[in-house]
Design a protein around this motif. Sequence first.
Motif, PDB file in Angstrom:
ATOM      1  N   THR A 111      64.060  52.491  -3.966  1.00  0.00           N
ATOM      2  CA  THR A 111      63.272  53.589  -3.396  1.00  0.00           C
ATOM      3  C   THR A 111      61.985  53.787  -4.195  1.00  0.00           C
ATOM      4  OG1 THR A 111      65.294  54.691  -2.652  1.00  0.00           O
ATOM      5  CG2 THR A 111      63.300  56.023  -2.771  1.00  0.00           C
ATOM      6  N   LEU A 121      57.814  56.596  -1.446  1.00  0.00           N
ATOM      7  CA  LEU A 121      57.509  57.902  -2.020  1.00  0.00           C
ATOM      8  C   LEU A 121      56.058  58.300  -1.778  1.00  0.00           C
ATOM      9  CD1 LEU A 121      59.415  57.645  -5.440  1.00  0.00           C
ATOM     10  CD2 LEU A 121      60.174  58.737  -3.322  1.00  0.00           C
ATOM     11  N   LEU A 163      55.493  60.076   1.687  1.00  0.00           N
ATOM     12  CA  LEU A 163      56.080  61.382   1.977  1.00  0.00           C
ATOM     13  C   LEU A 163      55.098  62.502   1.651  1.00  0.00           C
ATOM     14  CD1 LEU A 163      59.629  60.708   0.491  1.00  0.00           C
ATOM     15  CD2 LEU A 163      59.004  60.792   2.918  1.00  0.00           C
ATOM     16  N   VAL A 165      64.203  64.160   3.480  1.00  0.00           N
ATOM     17  CA  VAL A 165      64.705  62.793   3.556  1.00  0.00           C
ATOM     18  C   VAL A 165      66.227  62.853   3.700  1.00  0.00           C
ATOM     19  CG1 VAL A 165      64.984  60.596   2.341  1.00  0.00           C
ATOM     20  CG2 VAL A 165      62.816  61.839   2.201  1.00  0.00           C
ATOM     21  N   LYS A 187      67.296  62.599  -5.799  1.00  0.00           N
ATOM     22  CA  LYS A 187      66.934  64.008  -5.621  1.00  0.00           C
ATOM     23  C   LYS A 187      65.878  64.439  -6.632  1.00  0.00           C
ATOM     24  CE  LYS A 187      68.971  68.597  -5.080  1.00  0.00           C
ATOM     25  NZ  LYS A 187      70.241  69.374  -5.024  1.00  0.00           N
ATOM     26  N   LEU A 242      62.403  63.086  -5.784  1.00  0.00           N
ATOM     27  CA  LEU A 242      61.865  63.742  -4.601  1.00  0.00           C
ATOM     28  C   LEU A 242      61.455  65.183  -4.899  1.00  0.00           C
ATOM     29  CD1 LEU A 242      64.278  62.517  -1.758  1.00  0.00           C
ATOM     30  CD2 LEU A 242      61.977  61.707  -2.276  1.00  0.00           C
ATOM     31  N   SER A 243      62.179  65.824  -5.809  1.00  0.00           N
ATOM     32  CA  SER A 243      61.851  67.205  -6.160  1.00  0.00           C
ATOM     33  C   SER A 243      60.457  67.307  -6.759  1.00  0.00           C
ATOM     34  CB  SER A 243      62.889  67.752  -7.150  1.00  0.00           C
ATOM     35  OG  SER A 243      64.168  67.780  -6.559  1.00  0.00           O
ATOM     36  N   VAL A 255      59.821  67.429  -1.985  1.00  0.00           N
ATOM     37  CA  VAL A 255      60.489  66.851  -0.823  1.00  0.00           C
ATOM     38  C   VAL A 255      61.986  67.074  -0.978  1.00  0.00           C
ATOM     39  CG1 VAL A 255      60.988  64.722   0.443  1.00  0.00           C
ATOM     40  CG2 VAL A 255      58.680  65.131  -0.453  1.00  0.00           C
ATOM     41  N   LEU A 292      66.120  66.471  -0.107  1.00  0.00           N
ATOM     42  CA  LEU A 292      67.039  65.361   0.161  1.00  0.00           C
ATOM     43  C   LEU A 292      68.324  65.915   0.754  1.00  0.00           C
ATOM     44  CD1 LEU A 292      67.886  62.342  -0.159  1.00  0.00           C
ATOM     45  CD2 LEU A 292      68.812  62.988  -2.399  1.00  0.00           C
TER      46      LEU A 292
END
Length: 374
Positions: free
Chosen positions: A267, A273, A276, A282, A291, A294-295, A299, A301
């Motif tokens: 990923t 990434l 996004l 996601v 997670k 993405l945080s 974003v 999860l």
Amino acid sequence: MEVDENQPDENQPDVRRDALSTDVPPPHPYHDYAVPPLTPEEQLEAARKHIIEQDKLIAQLKDKVFSVSRFQCDDGQMSFYTGFPDYDTFKAVYMTLQPTATNMVGWSQAQRLKQTEVQVTRQAFNIPKLATMDQFFLFLCCLRQGFAEQDLAVRFGVSQSTVSRICVTWANYLYFMLGSLPIWPSKATVDECMPTCFRNTYPDTRVILDCTEIYVQMPSLKVLKSKIYSHYKGNPTFKGLIGIAPSGEVSFVSDLYTGSISEKEITELSGILAMLEEGDLVMADKGFLIKEMLSKLNVSLVTPPFLGPSGTFNADEVTETQTVARLRIHVERAIRRIKEFHIFDGVIPMTLVGSVNQMWAVSAMLTNFQGPLF
């Protein structure tokens, strides 16, 4: 009483009489003197009949030639050999590609031009025995049904080396052409096409992610063996990341990586990434431990809940698990569509490693021409 040997026997047939009898068959018909010459009118009529017979024979032979024209009226066969739902879709895609396809450079020639500093006149990739549309058809047959090069050579009446050059050239050409298409939809487009099942549960969903693997031949180098070995599959594999929009279209295709890579690593390396936006959501499987990364992008999860210390799910967790599973199953269906290109059924030989990444990406993007996923 003596019998005169020269006296004919009354009980024996008279050979001389029989020779003059009208019952004696005529001379062999191949003897020209036994057949009267044809009149000009008869010769012309015989020539016309011969031409009609030859035209019928040519038509029959054309019907048996393995080419795209043979299947243009049979949508079932077109879908079987190409993956496109019908001939009209195949032709529409080809007509879009045709302006550049007729002028593309063969892969081997492109490599020679790249390696030399001498300016060489560029020549189009030309196969005299095979039209450009049939080259496209041949490549799709290779992808869709996984036909061996020797098989394709017999079907299309060309040499095996020609088949190899066509497949490599078209794989790289379509990788560039289809790869330039903007398959990643905007947030507004995603919201506009959002299905009710997502709108009522996770309306901020931007992409559904999952990884999949294809088997590859074990390399001889020990250094590569450990990298390419997948403990999950128990075999050497290549792993790729696939993302679909909530409406079902493939919206992201990563490069293929060695089988030992984790979902978190793939990923991070794939570039997803960067695509996004803040506020996106996601959806992925439990194995995506992303997670935290993405945080940082604001974003969210969503994954199926993990089993807690109690060893059982409560009622809310059961409901959430079922809801996520119903929605996430669509990415698995999209991956199944890609793997219906049967070139990925078996073990990818090392001879195809140089172009398997292109073939994988092309197969994934071609599934978007098959119609709605659900």
